[in-house]
Scaffold this motif. Structure first.
Motif, PDB file in Angstrom:
ATOM      1  N   PRO A  63      39.472  36.557  45.985  1.00 16.55           N
ATOM      2  CA  PRO A  63      39.527  37.456  44.819  1.00 16.55           C
ATOM      3  C   PRO A  63      38.505  38.593  44.857  1.00 16.55           C
ATOM      4  O   PRO A  63      38.668  39.593  44.169  1.00 16.55           O
ATOM      5  CB  PRO A  63      39.239  36.530  43.633  1.00 16.55           C
ATOM      6  CG  PRO A  63      39.493  35.159  44.116  1.00 16.55           C
ATOM      7  CD  PRO A  63      39.226  35.172  45.593  1.00 16.55           C
ATOM      8  N   PHE A  64      37.454  38.453  45.637  1.00 19.81           N
ATOM      9  CA  PHE A  64      36.408  39.467  45.707  1.00 19.81           C
ATOM     10  C   PHE A  64      36.672  40.532  46.766  1.00 19.81           C
ATOM     11  O   PHE A  64      35.986  41.553  46.787  1.00 19.81           O
ATOM     12  CB  PHE A  64      35.051  38.816  46.029  1.00 19.81           C
ATOM     13  CG  PHE A  64      34.552  37.894  44.958  1.00 19.81           C
ATOM     14  CD1 PHE A  64      33.894  38.384  43.839  1.00 19.81           C
ATOM     15  CD2 PHE A  64      34.737  36.535  45.078  1.00 19.81           C
ATOM     16  CE1 PHE A  64      33.427  37.532  42.861  1.00 19.81           C
ATOM     17  CE2 PHE A  64      34.273  35.668  44.101  1.00 19.81           C
ATOM     18  CZ  PHE A  64      33.617  36.168  42.993  1.00 19.81           C
ATOM     19  N   LEU A  65      37.621  40.304  47.664  1.00 20.61           N
ATOM     20  CA  LEU A  65      37.825  41.205  48.794  1.00 20.61           C
ATOM     21  C   LEU A  65      38.503  42.512  48.393  1.00 20.61           C
ATOM     22  O   LEU A  65      39.436  42.519  47.607  1.00 20.61           O
ATOM     23  CB  LEU A  65      38.663  40.521  49.877  1.00 20.61           C
ATOM     24  CG  LEU A  65      38.020  39.333  50.568  1.00 20.61           C
ATOM     25  CD1 LEU A  65      38.987  38.736  51.577  1.00 20.61           C
ATOM     26  CD2 LEU A  65      36.714  39.719  51.227  1.00 20.61           C
ATOM     27  N   SER A  66      37.997  43.572  48.964  1.00 21.09           N
ATOM     28  CA  SER A  66      38.588  44.900  48.813  1.00 21.09           C
ATOM     29  C   SER A  66      38.787  45.450  50.215  1.00 21.09           C
ATOM     30  O   SER A  66      38.135  45.008  51.158  1.00 21.09           O
ATOM     31  CB  SER A  66      37.630  45.837  48.065  1.00 21.09           C
ATOM     32  OG  SER A  66      37.408  45.393  46.765  1.00 21.09           O
ATOM     33  N   PRO A  67      39.672  46.430  50.364  1.00 22.00           N
ATOM     34  CA  PRO A  67      39.780  47.072  51.679  1.00 22.00           C
ATOM     35  C   PRO A  67      38.414  47.612  52.094  1.00 22.00           C
ATOM     36  O   PRO A  67      37.644  48.124  51.275  1.00 22.00           O
ATOM     37  CB  PRO A  67      40.778  48.198  51.444  1.00 22.00           C
ATOM     38  CG  PRO A  67      41.571  47.759  50.268  1.00 22.00           C
ATOM     39  CD  PRO A  67      40.610  46.990  49.406  1.00 22.00           C
ATOM     40  N   TYR A  68      38.115  47.483  53.375  1.00 12.55           N
ATOM     41  CA  TYR A  68      36.809  47.881  53.894  1.00 12.55           C
ATOM     42  C   TYR A  68      36.443  49.299  53.462  1.00 12.55           C
ATOM     43  O   TYR A  68      35.322  49.557  53.026  1.00 12.55           O
ATOM     44  CB  TYR A  68      36.792  47.770  55.429  1.00 12.55           C
ATOM     45  CG  TYR A  68      35.508  48.291  56.017  1.00 12.55           C
ATOM     46  CD1 TYR A  68      34.394  47.473  56.097  1.00 12.55           C
ATOM     47  CD2 TYR A  68      35.401  49.610  56.455  1.00 12.55           C
ATOM     48  CE1 TYR A  68      33.190  47.952  56.609  1.00 12.55           C
ATOM     49  CE2 TYR A  68      34.213  50.092  56.961  1.00 12.55           C
ATOM     50  CZ  TYR A  68      33.113  49.268  57.035  1.00 12.55           C
ATOM     51  OH  TYR A  68      31.935  49.749  57.527  1.00 12.55           O
ATOM     52  N   GLU A  69      37.366  50.224  53.602  1.00 15.58           N
ATOM     53  CA  GLU A  69      37.085  51.628  53.321  1.00 15.58           C
ATOM     54  C   GLU A  69      36.619  51.828  51.878  1.00 15.58           C
ATOM     55  O   GLU A  69      35.791  52.684  51.592  1.00 15.58           O
ATOM     56  CB  GLU A  69      38.320  52.498  53.605  1.00 15.58           C
ATOM     57  CG  GLU A  69      38.707  52.548  55.065  1.00 15.58           C
ATOM     58  CD  GLU A  69      39.465  51.300  55.547  1.00 15.58           C
ATOM     59  OE1 GLU A  69      39.900  50.462  54.723  1.00 15.58           O
ATOM     60  OE2 GLU A  69      39.586  51.146  56.774  1.00 15.58           O
ATOM     61  N   LEU A 107      36.147  43.218  52.553  1.00 19.16           N
ATOM     62  CA  LEU A 107      34.722  43.264  52.308  1.00 19.16           C
ATOM     63  C   LEU A 107      34.535  43.190  50.807  1.00 19.16           C
ATOM     64  O   LEU A 107      35.333  43.739  50.046  1.00 19.16           O
ATOM     65  CB  LEU A 107      34.167  44.588  52.859  1.00 19.16           C
ATOM     66  CG  LEU A 107      32.685  44.856  52.780  1.00 19.16           C
ATOM     67  CD1 LEU A 107      31.921  43.870  53.684  1.00 19.16           C
ATOM     68  CD2 LEU A 107      32.392  46.285  53.212  1.00 19.16           C
ATOM     69  N   THR A 108      33.490  42.508  50.372  1.00 18.54           N
ATOM     70  CA  THR A 108      33.195  42.509  48.947  1.00 18.54           C
ATOM     71  C   THR A 108      32.310  43.708  48.648  1.00 18.54           C
ATOM     72  O   THR A 108      31.587  44.188  49.508  1.00 18.54           O
ATOM     73  CB  THR A 108      32.467  41.226  48.496  1.00 18.54           C
ATOM     74  OG1 THR A 108      31.184  41.174  49.114  1.00 18.54           O
ATOM     75  CG2 THR A 108      33.269  39.996  48.824  1.00 18.54           C
ATOM     76  N   ARG A 109      32.387  44.174  47.450  1.00 21.53           N
ATOM     77  CA  ARG A 109      31.505  45.256  47.046  1.00 21.53           C
ATOM     78  C   ARG A 109      30.070  44.724  47.014  1.00 21.53           C
ATOM     79  O   ARG A 109      29.851  43.540  46.844  1.00 21.53           O
ATOM     80  CB  ARG A 109      31.907  45.799  45.682  1.00 21.53           C
ATOM     81  CG  ARG A 109      33.281  46.438  45.718  1.00 21.53           C
ATOM     82  CD  ARG A 109      33.597  47.135  44.407  1.00 21.53           C
ATOM     83  NE  ARG A 109      34.931  47.690  44.461  1.00 21.53           N
ATOM     84  CZ  ARG A 109      35.244  48.818  45.075  1.00 21.53           C
ATOM     85  NH1 ARG A 109      34.323  49.517  45.686  1.00 21.53           N
ATOM     86  NH2 ARG A 109      36.486  49.248  45.102  1.00 21.53           N
ATOM     87  N   PHE A 110      29.115  45.618  47.189  1.00 17.92           N
ATOM     88  CA  PHE A 110      27.700  45.255  47.239  1.00 17.92           C
ATOM     89  C   PHE A 110      27.317  44.428  46.025  1.00 17.92           C
ATOM     90  O   PHE A 110      27.578  44.816  44.890  1.00 17.92           O
ATOM     91  CB  PHE A 110      26.857  46.533  47.314  1.00 17.92           C
ATOM     92  CG  PHE A 110      25.400  46.291  47.540  1.00 17.92           C
ATOM     93  CD1 PHE A 110      24.953  45.743  48.724  1.00 17.92           C
ATOM     94  CD2 PHE A 110      24.480  46.621  46.569  1.00 17.92           C
ATOM     95  CE1 PHE A 110      23.605  45.533  48.950  1.00 17.92           C
ATOM     96  CE2 PHE A 110      23.127  46.415  46.783  1.00 17.92           C
ATOM     97  CZ  PHE A 110      22.690  45.867  47.967  1.00 17.92           C
ATOM     98  N   ARG A 111      26.742  43.257  46.288  1.00 20.14           N
ATOM     99  CA  ARG A 111      26.271  42.314  45.273  1.00 20.14           C
ATOM    100  C   ARG A 111      27.381  41.774  44.380  1.00 20.14           C
ATOM    101  O   ARG A 111      27.131  41.373  43.244  1.00 20.14           O
ATOM    102  CB  ARG A 111      25.148  42.923  44.434  1.00 20.14           C
ATOM    103  CG  ARG A 111      23.918  43.258  45.250  1.00 20.14           C
ATOM    104  CD  ARG A 111      22.754  43.594  44.334  1.00 20.14           C
ATOM    105  NE  ARG A 111      21.615  44.004  45.100  1.00 20.14           N
ATOM    106  CZ  ARG A 111      20.625  43.202  45.489  1.00 20.14           C
ATOM    107  NH1 ARG A 111      20.663  41.930  45.183  1.00 20.14           N
ATOM    108  NH2 ARG A 111      19.620  43.677  46.175  1.00 20.14           N
ATOM    109  N   GLU A 112      28.607  41.732  44.875  1.00 17.17           N
ATOM    110  CA  GLU A 112      29.720  41.212  44.090  1.00 17.17           C
ATOM    111  C   GLU A 112      30.474  40.101  44.806  1.00 17.17           C
ATOM    112  O   GLU A 112      31.594  39.789  44.445  1.00 17.17           O
ATOM    113  CB  GLU A 112      30.690  42.345  43.724  1.00 17.17           C
ATOM    114  CG  GLU A 112      30.093  43.349  42.774  1.00 17.17           C
ATOM    115  CD  GLU A 112      31.081  44.408  42.348  1.00 17.17           C
ATOM    116  OE1 GLU A 112      32.291  44.245  42.566  1.00 17.17           O
ATOM    117  OE2 GLU A 112      30.623  45.412  41.791  1.00 17.17           O
ATOM    118  N   GLY A 113      29.866  39.482  45.805  1.00 14.30           N
ATOM    119  CA  GLY A 113      30.533  38.422  46.551  1.00 14.30           C
ATOM    120  C   GLY A 113      30.268  37.052  45.963  1.00 14.30           C
ATOM    121  O   GLY A 113      29.906  36.900  44.805  1.00 14.30           O
TER     122      GLY A 113
END
Length: 82
Positions: A63-69, A13-19
């Protein structure tokens, strides 16, 4: 599937407004043959991405993806009271 293995598989998931800004990729996506009308095509109930477009989006998004949690926390905010 663990969070680490989902990330390795390209999930996240990307962080809010960072996709991604889809508008910036429109000229490179074959699913939008006329970039001037791309937003109209997006409003269709179903839009099938050709494999090449899907791969382009995966590559650009990775490059924008982070672990969902971790990323989900950026979507939470305190309700406004008043």
């Amino acid at each position: 599937m663990s969070a680490a293995s989902r990330k390795d598989a390209g999930w996240g998931l990307t962080r809010f407004r960072e996709g991604l800004v889809l508008r910036d990729l429109v000229p490179r996506l074959s699913v939008f043959p006329d970039p001037a009308t791309w937003s109209v095509r997006m409003r269709r109930a179903s839009l099938t991405l050709p494999p090449g477009d899907a791969e382009l989006l995966r590559t650009e998004l990775e490059p924008f993806l982070s672990p969902y949690e971790e990323a989900a926390e950026s979507y939470r905010w305190e309700p406004v009271t008043g």
